[in-house]
Design a protein around this motif. Structure first.
Motif, PDB file in Angstrom:
ATOM      1  N   PHE A   2     -64.450  62.561 102.543  1.00  8.13           N
ATOM      2  CA  PHE A   2     -65.356  62.533 101.507  1.00  8.13           C
ATOM      3  C   PHE A   2     -65.520  64.391 101.579  1.00  8.13           C
ATOM      4  O   PHE A   2     -65.316  65.005 102.821  1.00  8.13           O
ATOM      5  CB  PHE A   2     -65.743  62.027 100.944  1.00  8.13           C
ATOM      6  CG  PHE A   2     -67.266  61.663 102.838  1.00  8.13           C
ATOM      7  CD1 PHE A   2     -68.036  61.750 102.534  1.00  8.13           C
ATOM      8  CD2 PHE A   2     -66.242  61.146 103.835  1.00  8.13           C
ATOM      9  CE1 PHE A   2     -69.444  62.089 103.413  1.00  8.13           C
ATOM     10  CE2 PHE A   2     -67.056  60.772 104.584  1.00  8.13           C
ATOM     11  CZ  PHE A   2     -68.374  61.684 104.785  1.00  8.13           C
ATOM     12  N   PHE A   3     -66.417  64.123 100.385  1.00  3.89           N
ATOM     13  CA  PHE A   3     -66.660  65.677 100.018  1.00  3.89           C
ATOM     14  C   PHE A   3     -68.637  65.232  99.796  1.00  3.89           C
ATOM     15  O   PHE A   3     -69.307  64.351  99.558  1.00  3.89           O
ATOM     16  CB  PHE A   3     -66.780  66.098  99.195  1.00  3.89           C
ATOM     17  CG  PHE A   3     -65.579  66.439  99.640  1.00  3.89           C
ATOM     18  CD1 PHE A   3     -64.772  67.787  99.883  1.00  3.89           C
ATOM     19  CD2 PHE A   3     -64.298  65.435  98.565  1.00  3.89           C
ATOM     20  CE1 PHE A   3     -63.787  68.134 100.272  1.00  3.89           C
ATOM     21  CE2 PHE A   3     -62.925  65.939  98.698  1.00  3.89           C
ATOM     22  CZ  PHE A   3     -62.683  67.606  99.381  1.00  3.89           C
ATOM     23  N   ILE A   4     -69.596  65.596 100.844  1.00 10.73           N
ATOM     24  CA  ILE A   4     -71.440  65.912 100.623  1.00 10.73           C
ATOM     25  C   ILE A   4     -71.218  66.799  99.520  1.00 10.73           C
ATOM     26  O   ILE A   4     -70.871  68.756 100.157  1.00 10.73           O
ATOM     27  CB  ILE A   4     -71.599  65.353 101.778  1.00 10.73           C
ATOM     28  CG1 ILE A   4     -73.228  64.734 101.638  1.00 10.73           C
ATOM     29  CG2 ILE A   4     -71.308  66.575 102.605  1.00 10.73           C
ATOM     30  CD1 ILE A   4     -73.640  63.858 102.572  1.00 10.73           C
ATOM     31  N   ALA A 182     -72.488  58.950 112.302  1.00 11.57           N
ATOM     32  CA  ALA A 182     -73.541  59.239 110.666  1.00 11.57           C
ATOM     33  C   ALA A 182     -73.799  60.580 110.531  1.00 11.57           C
ATOM     34  O   ALA A 182     -73.696  61.101 111.129  1.00 11.57           O
ATOM     35  CB  ALA A 182     -74.746  58.698 110.811  1.00 11.57           C
ATOM     36  N   VAL A 183     -73.688  60.630 108.891  1.00 11.08           N
ATOM     37  CA  VAL A 183     -73.550  61.886 108.389  1.00 11.08           C
ATOM     38  C   VAL A 183     -74.906  62.385 107.833  1.00 11.08           C
ATOM     39  O   VAL A 183     -75.720  61.657 106.647  1.00 11.08           O
ATOM     40  CB  VAL A 183     -72.830  62.429 107.305  1.00 11.08           C
ATOM     41  CG1 VAL A 183     -72.907  63.962 106.792  1.00 11.08           C
ATOM     42  CG2 VAL A 183     -71.084  62.856 107.538  1.00 11.08           C
ATOM     43  N   VAL A 190     -75.317  58.461 105.807  1.00 14.46           N
ATOM     44  CA  VAL A 190     -73.732  58.362 105.260  1.00 14.46           C
ATOM     45  C   VAL A 190     -72.858  57.485 106.798  1.00 14.46           C
ATOM     46  O   VAL A 190     -72.392  58.340 107.586  1.00 14.46           O
ATOM     47  CB  VAL A 190     -72.837  59.521 104.512  1.00 14.46           C
ATOM     48  CG1 VAL A 190     -71.726  58.714 104.116  1.00 14.46           C
ATOM     49  CG2 VAL A 190     -73.830  59.884 103.807  1.00 14.46           C
ATOM     50  N   LEU A 191     -72.502  56.599 106.734  1.00 12.69           N
ATOM     51  CA  LEU A 191     -72.046  55.857 107.974  1.00 12.69           C
ATOM     52  C   LEU A 191     -70.584  56.401 107.129  1.00 12.69           C
ATOM     53  O   LEU A 191     -69.805  55.921 106.940  1.00 12.69           O
ATOM     54  CB  LEU A 191     -72.476  54.416 107.883  1.00 12.69           C
ATOM     55  CG  LEU A 191     -73.461  53.705 107.438  1.00 12.69           C
ATOM     56  CD1 LEU A 191     -73.211  52.076 107.943  1.00 12.69           C
ATOM     57  CD2 LEU A 191     -73.534  54.204 108.696  1.00 12.69           C
ATOM     58  N   ALA A 192     -69.860  57.336 108.090  1.00 14.27           N
ATOM     59  CA  ALA A 192     -68.691  57.937 107.622  1.00 14.27           C
ATOM     60  C   ALA A 192     -67.052  57.584 108.289  1.00 14.27           C
ATOM     61  O   ALA A 192     -66.645  57.243 107.646  1.00 14.27           O
ATOM     62  CB  ALA A 192     -68.756  59.243 108.331  1.00 14.27           C
ATOM     63  N   ALA A 193     -67.525  56.744 109.716  1.00 18.03           N
ATOM     64  CA  ALA A 193     -66.684  56.428 109.926  1.00 18.03           C
ATOM     65  C   ALA A 193     -66.856  55.329 111.733  1.00 18.03           C
ATOM     66  O   ALA A 193     -67.750  55.814 112.383  1.00 18.03           O
ATOM     67  CB  ALA A 193     -65.783  57.503 110.940  1.00 18.03           C
ATOM     68  N   PRO A 251     -69.511  54.415 103.801  1.00 17.05           N
ATOM     69  CA  PRO A 251     -68.165  54.539 104.258  1.00 17.05           C
ATOM     70  C   PRO A 251     -67.902  55.332 102.560  1.00 17.05           C
ATOM     71  O   PRO A 251     -67.553  54.340 101.846  1.00 17.05           O
ATOM     72  CB  PRO A 251     -68.057  54.322 104.710  1.00 17.05           C
ATOM     73  CG  PRO A 251     -68.598  53.950 105.914  1.00 17.05           C
ATOM     74  CD  PRO A 251     -69.174  52.812 104.763  1.00 17.05           C
ATOM     75  N   PRO A 252     -68.029  57.025 102.149  1.00 12.87           N
ATOM     76  CA  PRO A 252     -67.600  56.594 101.107  1.00 12.87           C
ATOM     77  C   PRO A 252     -65.724  56.599 100.687  1.00 12.87           C
ATOM     78  O   PRO A 252     -65.199  56.703 101.744  1.00 12.87           O
ATOM     79  CB  PRO A 252     -68.061  57.757 100.132  1.00 12.87           C
ATOM     80  CG  PRO A 252     -68.797  58.228 101.559  1.00 12.87           C
ATOM     81  CD  PRO A 252     -68.423  57.321 102.430  1.00 12.87           C
ATOM     82  N   ARG A 253     -65.423  56.434  99.568  1.00  9.59           N
ATOM     83  CA  ARG A 253     -64.060  56.178  99.868  1.00  9.59           C
ATOM     84  C   ARG A 253     -63.039  57.799  99.367  1.00  9.59           C
ATOM     85  O   ARG A 253     -63.905  58.381  99.139  1.00  9.59           O
ATOM     86  CB  ARG A 253     -63.924  56.429  97.876  1.00  9.59           C
ATOM     87  CG  ARG A 253     -63.833  54.775  97.871  1.00  9.59           C
ATOM     88  CD  ARG A 253     -63.190  53.878  96.065  1.00  9.59           C
ATOM     89  NE  ARG A 253     -64.162  52.535  95.897  1.00  9.59           N
ATOM     90  CZ  ARG A 253     -63.578  51.508  95.076  1.00  9.59           C
ATOM     91  NH1 ARG A 253     -62.741  52.666  94.204  1.00  9.59           N
ATOM     92  NH2 ARG A 253     -64.199  50.394  94.956  1.00  9.59           N
TER      93      ARG A 253
END
Length: 260
Positions: A2-4, A182-183, A190-193, A251-253
């Motif tokens: 994903f992108f931030i 987290a990012v 952001v809970l990334a993975a 986590p984003p799509r």
């Protein structure tokens, strides 16, 4: 991936900002060449990572987190215990049964990354502890480790959760955790993975019966939703505050751009 969307402040280089998210120099070049950053091009060419800005600009950062389990094994130590109780100290019994786990990430060091672990612990020998909690988090933050300002957290999350041998069948510690990278950016977490794993302790004093493991797997949407609920409750196992009111994001799509 994903992108931030983040900001590069005046006088900072693009590479410095991308390094906050663990991007290596080749990955920084690729990110600056991405179509999402076309607005940064001069005469059709993307900026170099070392280019410093003369004004604050928006930068779109690709986040591609991959977690690997380096170690996951049940352990029993009946001699000293995994977390022995000091002689003469009252409280829960010496903890002898547990697991040793190490989870690593692919990204390089970056201050915009940190580990979070949430836990559901049944039959906790400490009867005063909550059923669900943020593991380790303290000082109003949920992170596993809080390094000195400007220093990046470690690239590996390790833990040795444990408990005493079960007093009877079905009454041993039952531990389930979700370990997440987290990012962090502009107040967002952001809970990334993540990886979800667990174990339960039996009445046996030897392996494998003494510690029954649940192998780590990629955290599901339900796991992340449960983790978010625990994070928003905002307490660790000592009932200290761990930032329940912070801005947590699931986590984003894939290919989503998280805008500020």
């Amino acid at each position: 991936m994903f992108f931030i969307a983040t900001q590069v402040s005046s006088g900072q280089s693009f590479g410095e900002t991308l390094a906050r998210f663990g991007l290596t120099p080749p990955a920084q070049i690729s990110a600056l060449s991405h179509a999402h950053n076309a607005h940064l091009r001069i005469n059709g060419r993307p900026p170099a990572p070392g280019t410093r800005t003369v004004q604050t600009v928006e930068l779109i950062v690709p986040i591609d987190v991959r977690l690997s389990v380096a170690e996951f094994r049940p352990v029993i130590n009946l001699i000293d215990g995994l977390r022995p109780r000091p002689v003469g100290e009252s409280g829960p019994p010496t903890l002898t049964h547990g697991v040793s786990i190490r989870i690593t990430r692919n990204l390089e060091a970056g201050v915009g990354l940190n580990w979070i672990q949430t836990v559901r612990k049944l039959n906790n020998p400490d009867s005063s502890a909550p059923l669900e909690f943020v593991d380790v988090g303290h000082n109003g933050l949920p992170f596993d480790e809080q390094p000195p300002p400007g220093q990046a957290p470690r690239r590996e999350m390790s833990d040795v959760p444990c408990g005493p041998v079960a007093p009877a069948a079905g009454r041993g510690v039952d531990f389930t955790a979700t370990t997440t990278l987290a990012v962090l950016d502009r107040g967002r977490i952001v809970l990334a993975a993540g990886k979800t794993w667990g174990f339960s302790i039996g009445t046996a004093r030897t392996l494998p019966a003494g510690v029954q493991v649940r192998q780590p797997r990629d955290a599901s949407a339900a796991d992340f939703a449960n983790q978010l609920r625990i994070l928003r409750a905002g307490i660790n196992q000592f009932r200290q505050a761990t930032g329940g009111g912070l801005n947590y994001l699931l986590p984003p799509r894939p290919n989503t751009i998280l805008l500020p």
